[in-house]
Design an enzyme around this catalytic site. Sequence first.
Site, PDB file in Angstrom:
ATOM      1  CD  GLU A 184     -35.433  -8.700  89.123  1.00 26.15           C
ATOM      2  OE1 GLU A 184     -34.291  -8.271  88.833  1.00 26.15           O
ATOM      3  OE2 GLU A 184     -35.986  -9.629  88.511  1.00 26.15           O
ATOM      4  CD  GLN A 226     -40.767 -13.683  85.253  1.00 18.88           C
ATOM      5  OE1 GLN A 226     -39.599 -13.990  84.997  1.00 18.88           O
ATOM      6  NE2 GLN A 226     -41.547 -13.059  84.385  1.00 18.88           N
ATOM      7  CG  PHE A 227     -40.020 -17.219  90.746  1.00 19.99           C
ATOM      8  CD1 PHE A 227     -40.621 -18.377  91.231  1.00 19.99           C
ATOM      9  CD2 PHE A 227     -39.884 -17.058  89.375  1.00 19.99           C
ATOM     10  CE1 PHE A 227     -41.089 -19.342  90.346  1.00 19.99           C
ATOM     11  CE2 PHE A 227     -40.356 -18.025  88.495  1.00 19.99           C
ATOM     12  CZ  PHE A 227     -40.957 -19.178  88.983  1.00 19.99           C
ATOM     13  CB  ALA A 228     -40.712 -14.347  96.738  1.00 16.49           C
ATOM     14  CG  ASP A 229     -36.847 -17.401  95.120  1.00 19.97           C
ATOM     15  OD1 ASP A 229     -36.259 -18.294  95.729  1.00 19.97           O
ATOM     16  OD2 ASP A 229     -38.077 -17.441  94.867  1.00 19.97           O
ATOM     17  CG  PHE A 230     -35.864 -13.461  90.650  1.00 14.79           C
ATOM     18  CD1 PHE A 230     -34.612 -14.066  90.673  1.00 14.79           C
ATOM     19  CD2 PHE A 230     -36.907 -14.126  90.016  1.00 14.79           C
ATOM     20  CE1 PHE A 230     -34.413 -15.305  90.084  1.00 14.79           C
ATOM     21  CE2 PHE A 230     -36.714 -15.360  89.419  1.00 14.79           C
ATOM     22  CZ  PHE A 230     -35.464 -15.955  89.449  1.00 14.79           C
ATOM     23  CG  HIS A 248     -37.245 -20.480  90.460  1.00 18.15           C
ATOM     24  ND1 HIS A 248     -35.940 -20.809  90.253  1.00 18.15           N
ATOM     25  CD2 HIS A 248     -37.588 -19.645  89.441  1.00 18.15           C
ATOM     26  CE1 HIS A 248     -35.508 -20.221  89.150  1.00 18.15           C
ATOM     27  NE2 HIS A 248     -36.485 -19.498  88.637  1.00 18.15           N
TER      28      HIS A 248
END
Lengths: 322, 339
Positions: A58, A80-84, A125
């Site tokens: 990322e 892929q997910f905001a978290d990453f 996630h």
Amino acid sequence: MSLTYIDAIQQAQGRALRENPNVFIYGQDVAEFGGAFKATKGLVENFPDRVINAPISEDAMIGLAVGAAIEGMRPIVEMQFADFSSIAFNQIVNQAATSFYRTGIPIPMVVRLPSGGTPGSGPFHSQSMETLYAHYPGTVVLTPATVNDAYFMLLDGIDCDDPVLFCEHKFLYRWLKAEKLTEERLPIGTARVAREGKHASVATYSAMVHEAVRAAEILSEEDGYEIEIVDLRSVKPLDADTVVASVARTGRFLALGEAYPWGGVTAELCAIVAQECFHLLDAPPRRMNSKDTPVPYHPNLWKSHRPTADRVADALRELIRF
Amino acid sequence: MVPADSTFQKPSSGSPTDAFLAYRFMVLSRVLENRIASLYRAGKIVGGVYLGIGQEALSASVGTLLGKGDVFAPLIRDMAGRLAFGESPLDALRTYLGSRKGPMRGRDGNIHRGRPASGMPAMISHLGGMIAVVNGMLFARRLRGWNDSVGATCIGDGGTSTGAFHEALNQAAIEKLPLVMVVANNRYAYSTSNDRQFACQDLLSRAEGYGIAGHAAQGNSLLSCFETMKHAVAAAREGGGPQLVVANLLRLCGHGEHDDASYVADDDKTSVLNRDCLEVAREEMLAEGRTEADLKAVQSAAREVVDQATAQAQQEPEPDPYADDWRATKSEFQAHPSS
Ligand SMILES: Cc1ncc(C[n+]2csc(CCOP(=O)(O)OP(=O)(O)O)c2C)c(N)n1
């Protein structure tokens, strides 16, 4: 033929790729696979050079987008997910967000952040990152709540010369449908009054707009209260004027958000309302967020963790009866 | 085609084959850095000063071998490379002295300067953070069909421990980008020595791990650095993908001007690497047929340029808080309601 929120995101990207040769999409599994949520499905077929799979890196993904933007391109990076995006935090807040002020070179980049919770998605996630990125000077943070906004705000984000964090809500992806796109296209930084009312105002954004609307329906039916709902649409820039005007009509204010409670968009809204509307208020401004724990996995826990229509309705009753 | 405003105007034309050009920038860098150090001691500089004394041979070689239309993202100790790539001594002094006319207009200082539209992105402090940006610039150029650009960036031994370094090198390798990654292993990251930084024998072995080409240079020999870099830049330009260059050397100053470098081990102080690259380069240039007079001319030209630039930067206006537009976004909207 109806259009979902995620269809709108897919179509906006397709249109941007068609209309602007400087646009490209970079993200994990975005090419043939079409993205983890299928938000880029089919796009690689017409734009094989501009829909590109990224390694699971990322930090390097955002770094590459910044470099490409310096060269005049308009990258869209799918997380892929905001978290990453926390892995890329440095590149977003220090590299992309400081560039224009430091060097005069704008970074027209969109980072798409599949945000917010869904049942079973758990601590890593489900997170809502808008507060974090809005904190930093130099960013634009968009939080669409409707199919129409998902489409036009993504196009506006791609046209925007500044780094845009596009917080699209995963719960809305397939839950939200519209018959067709309307021509209602408000500029970035303009809030929308989603429902008119006179007893209290709610300012919120993204999926919580729909919880607020349900709460307003409950209160209208059961209590005869009419709640005004302001959909912020973007949390940065933040349309304080529309919020203040709404509070001036109702005298009571609830700030609602799905993110964690400490600091953040709802705190910002309450501070603005306290400062600007002190003399107009019939009750202290109030805020409601998720609980101050990681987002739980099991649907039973998750439902209690986030604000829901019933809890919002209860908070509004207390606010109105204060 | 690369647009004319996309790079610095290099002072020289054509592609250099002569290490003497790099020697000129080594000298200019040393004279300029000594000037900056004395301005710092005189209290004329806001913020810190980080010098590249002892690393000029490597840095000047990188900058000299890049041409018009290339990308260079320098790091802390790359004054020589910056100058060789085409940054003016005036821009450097303006940034240190806080001139409003400098590229950073007082909004950022010292080593964090650059002109991104001219191929030199302005570094952020966070080590490793510039590599992927160079990747992106090269990637964009390739997407637009400009395939003749090379991008170089530098890092220290300490910076190779960052996740950003690994992510970006792997990314460059996957995309086969023409990236020249230059590692100046000066054996200390601030005070921390190599044994607390990495456990492989030699940083060059990283190249194999990423599936890219690796080159070793002797960091205090101009001829070694120049030849190695020439191969690396040519290989990248010819489509050979990323090139990792590792040079062993020592910095002959503290981490910053506030640091007396008391942590440097005795073994290092007596090692061959402790010989000043400028002295080694002088000998190399003389052996190549340059005369004492040639070298003297380089020295006095450098003094003259630095004197002029110092005088000019010192009389330029400082940034003015009332004249600053205080906008962090290009878009006209007010990002924060109370600002
Ligand atoms: C990510 C990050 N962590 C810490 C620092 C603080 N810092 C600046 S320079 C430096 C040492 C760098 O050592 P090295 O990479 O070996 O380069 P050298 O200074 O030796 O040229 C440190 C720790 C930083 N700039 N970035």
